[in-house]
Design an enzyme around this catalytic site. Structure first.
Site, PDB file in Angstrom:
ATOM      1  N   ASP A 161       5.940 -16.342 -14.296  1.00  0.00           N
ATOM      2  CA  ASP A 161       5.252 -15.230 -13.626  1.00  0.00           C
ATOM      3  C   ASP A 161       6.080 -13.800 -14.133  1.00  0.00           C
ATOM      4  OD1 ASP A 161       3.445 -13.832 -11.869  1.00  0.00           O
ATOM      5  OD2 ASP A 161       5.054 -13.567 -10.190  1.00  0.00           O
ATOM      6  N   TYR A 172      -6.515  -3.071 -17.225  1.00  0.00           N
ATOM      7  CA  TYR A 172      -5.187  -3.959 -16.870  1.00  0.00           C
ATOM      8  C   TYR A 172      -5.527  -4.164 -15.359  1.00  0.00           C
ATOM      9  CZ  TYR A 172      -0.748  -5.255 -14.965  1.00  0.00           C
ATOM     10  OH  TYR A 172       0.483  -5.944 -14.483  1.00  0.00           O
ATOM     11  N   LYS A 194      -0.819  -9.411 -15.052  1.00  0.00           N
ATOM     12  CA  LYS A 194      -0.563 -10.114 -16.497  1.00  0.00           C
ATOM     13  C   LYS A 194      -0.851 -11.528 -16.606  1.00  0.00           C
ATOM     14  CE  LYS A 194       1.688  -8.768 -20.112  1.00  0.00           C
ATOM     15  NZ  LYS A 194       1.247  -7.436 -20.741  1.00  0.00           N
ATOM     16  N   ASP A 238      -3.861 -16.356  -9.741  1.00  0.00           N
ATOM     17  CA  ASP A 238      -3.203 -15.387  -8.819  1.00  0.00           C
ATOM     18  C   ASP A 238      -4.594 -14.990  -7.894  1.00  0.00           C
ATOM     19  OD1 ASP A 238      -2.444 -13.155  -7.166  1.00  0.00           O
ATOM     20  OD2 ASP A 238      -1.531 -12.070  -8.937  1.00  0.00           O
TER      21      ASP A 238
END
Ligand code: 13P
Ligand code: 13P
Ligand code: MG
Ligand code: MG
Length: 369
Positions: free
Chosen positions: A131, A233, A236, A11
Site C-alpha cells: 500500500d 490522480y 496510487k 481500494d
C-alpha cells in the site's frame, strides 16, 4: 488440471482516511467468496487487506483473465463499496473507475496478479500486498529473488536454478513489452527496471530445458496504472504480486530476503513522495505516519489440488524488526526534506498528481528572462 492463483484488489474505501480497511468490508468479501466457493466457481479463497486496499486471494481452475472470476471480484468490490458509502468511509469506491462490468476487470481500476500453473507435489506461493506505492516497487525485490546471487544462494549452489530465468518487462508508458534472460542480460535488464516508474517487471518464467515448464509463470505483478484509466490522480496504484517458491525456484527465505532492505519506493502521501517500504504483519498493515510509510505484507500459502491448505503471515515476525526500525529511521530522514525533492517526486511524476493545478494558477505570473 492446472491451478490458477488470482490476487485481485481494490481500494473501496478507507477507515479513517486512507489508513485501513474496516472489518465490515472484509465480512462482505468473505461472505461473497464463501458463496462462490460453495457454488464451485472458485476452489478456495483468503480475504485480507494491506492499508486501505481490500485484497481477494482466490484459487480456481478457470485460467487467467477469466470473465466469471473477474465478474465475481467486481461484484465483491461493488457490494463492499455500498457498505463503505453507507458508513461514509473515505474514498468509497475509489478504485472502481467504470460503472459497469464488461467482461474483464483489467482497465477498470482494480489491480490484478494472476498465474496459471501445473502444481508441483508441494506448491508454496507467497502473496505480496503493498500500500502507498506503485507497481515498480516490486522491480528491486523480484530482480533480487530471481537474478541476484547475493540474495538467492540457490542461483549459485542449486543446479536447477543455475541457468537463470526469463523476465517479462512492460514499458507502461509506451504499452510495449520485452523478454530478457538472466544472467546473460542482467545489465540490460537493470538498465530498464532501474527506471521503475516506467519499466515494470510483469512476470518471471523458468528457462527452457529446466525442471519447470517454461511457459508457466513463477512470479507475476499487478501493473495497473490508475491515472491512465481515470486521466487524473485519484489514488496510487498500490500493487500486489504472487511468487512461487522452492523445488527448482528460490526457497521461501530467498523470496523474503530482499524485503529485509527497506528500499525507497514512490507513492507515499498523496501519491507524491518517496519513502522506505516497511514489511509488516497484517495487524500492522495500517498506514498512519504521513499516510504511511508504504507497507508490504507477505502471506505464504501451500496450494494443493487448488486448495489453500495452509498459510502464514510471514512478516509478522521479529526477524523483520530490525528492517522496520531502519525503515522508520529512513522515513524520518526523508520527512526532514518536507516539500523538497527527492522526498517529493520529480516534476515528471508529479504530472499525475494535483500539483499541475497549482502550477496553472501561477502560469500568468511568469515573465521572460
Ligand atoms: P482530499 O482532498 O480528499 O482530502 O484528498 C487528499 C488525499 O488524501 C489524496 O488522495
Ligand atoms: P491510496 O492510494 O492508498 O488510497 O492513498 C492515497 C493517498 O493519497 C494517501 O496519501
Ligand atoms: Mg485510499
Ligand atoms: Mg491504498
Amino acid at each position: 488440471m492446472k491451478t490458477t492463483f488470482s490476487i485481485i484488489k481494490a481500494d473501496v474505501g478507507g477507515t479513517p482516511g486512507h489508513s485501513t480497511v474496516d472489518q465490515r468490508l472484509m465480512d462482505v468479501a468473505n461472505e461473497k467468496l464463501k458463496e462462490a466457493k460453495e457454488s464451485g466457481l472458485i476452489k478456495d479463497f483468503f480475504v485480507t487487506h494491506c492499508g486501505d486496499d481490500l485484497e481477494l486471494i482466490m484459487t480456481h481452475d478457470k485460467g487467467e483473465d477469466n470473465e466469471e472470476i473477474h465478474a465475481l471480484a467486481w461484484d465483491v468490490f461493488t457490494a463492499a463499496t455500498e457498505v463503505a458509502k453507507e458508513l461514509g468511509f473515505y474514498g468509497a469506491g475509489q478504485d472502481l473507475l467504470k460503472d459497469a462490468f464488461s467482461g474483464n476487470i483489467r482497465g477498470m481500476g482494480p489491480g490484478i496478479a494472476e498465474m496459471e500453473f501445473t502444481e508441483r507435489k508441494s506448491e508454496p506461493v507467497v502473496a505480496f500486498l503493498m500500500d502507498k506505492t506503485e507497481p515498480g516497487a516490486f522491480n528491486l525485490p523480484i530482480y533480487r529473488i530471481f537474478a541476484d546471487p547475493f540474495n538467492t544462494a540457490g542461483l549459485v549452489i542449486d543446479p536447477n536454478l543455475h541457468h537463470g530465468f526469463v523476465f517479462e518487462v512492460w514499458d507502461i508508458k509506451e504499452h510495449k513489452k520485452v523478454l530478457m534472460e538472466t544472467p546473460e542480460e542482467m545489465y540490460d535488464l537493470l538498465a530498464l527496471i532501474g527506471a521503475k516508474s516506467r519499466f515494470v517487471i510483469k512476470r518471471v518464467f523458468p528457462k527452457e530445458g529446466g525442471k519447470l515448464p517454461a511457459n508457466e509463470p513463477v512470479a507475476v505483478v499487478s501493473t495497473e496504472k490508475l491515472f491512465q484509466i481515470a486521466g487524473e490522480y485519484i489514488g496510487k496504484d498500490d500493487p500486489v504480486a504472487a511468487v512461487r517458491a522452492q523445488s527448482g525456484l528460490p526457497a521461501l527465505g530467498e523470496v523474503l530476503e530482499p524485503f529485509a532492505f527497506p528500499h525507497l519506493v514512490s507513492g507515499w502521501m498523496r501519491g507524491s513522495h518517496n519513502g522506505p517500504i516497511m514489511p509488516v504483519g497484517i495487524k500492522d498493515a495500517k498506514c498512519t505516519r504521513f499516510d504511511g510509510p508504504p507497507r508490504v505484507v507477505a502471506i505464504g500459502f501451500q496450494v494443493k489440488n487448488g486448495m489453500l491448505t495452509g498459510h502464514a503471515d510471514l512478516f509478522d515476525d521479529p526477524a523483520f524488526d530490525y528492517t522496520r526500525r531502519r525503515a522508520m529511521e529512513i522515513a524520518d530522514y526523508m520527512r526532514r526534506h518536507g516539500p523538497f525533492e527527492p522526498h517529493r517526486l520529480p516534476m515528471e511524476d508529479m504530472e499525475y498528481t494535483t500539483l499541475p493545478k497549482v502550477m496553472d494558477k501561477l502560469k500568468e505570473r511568469f515573465e521572460e528572462v
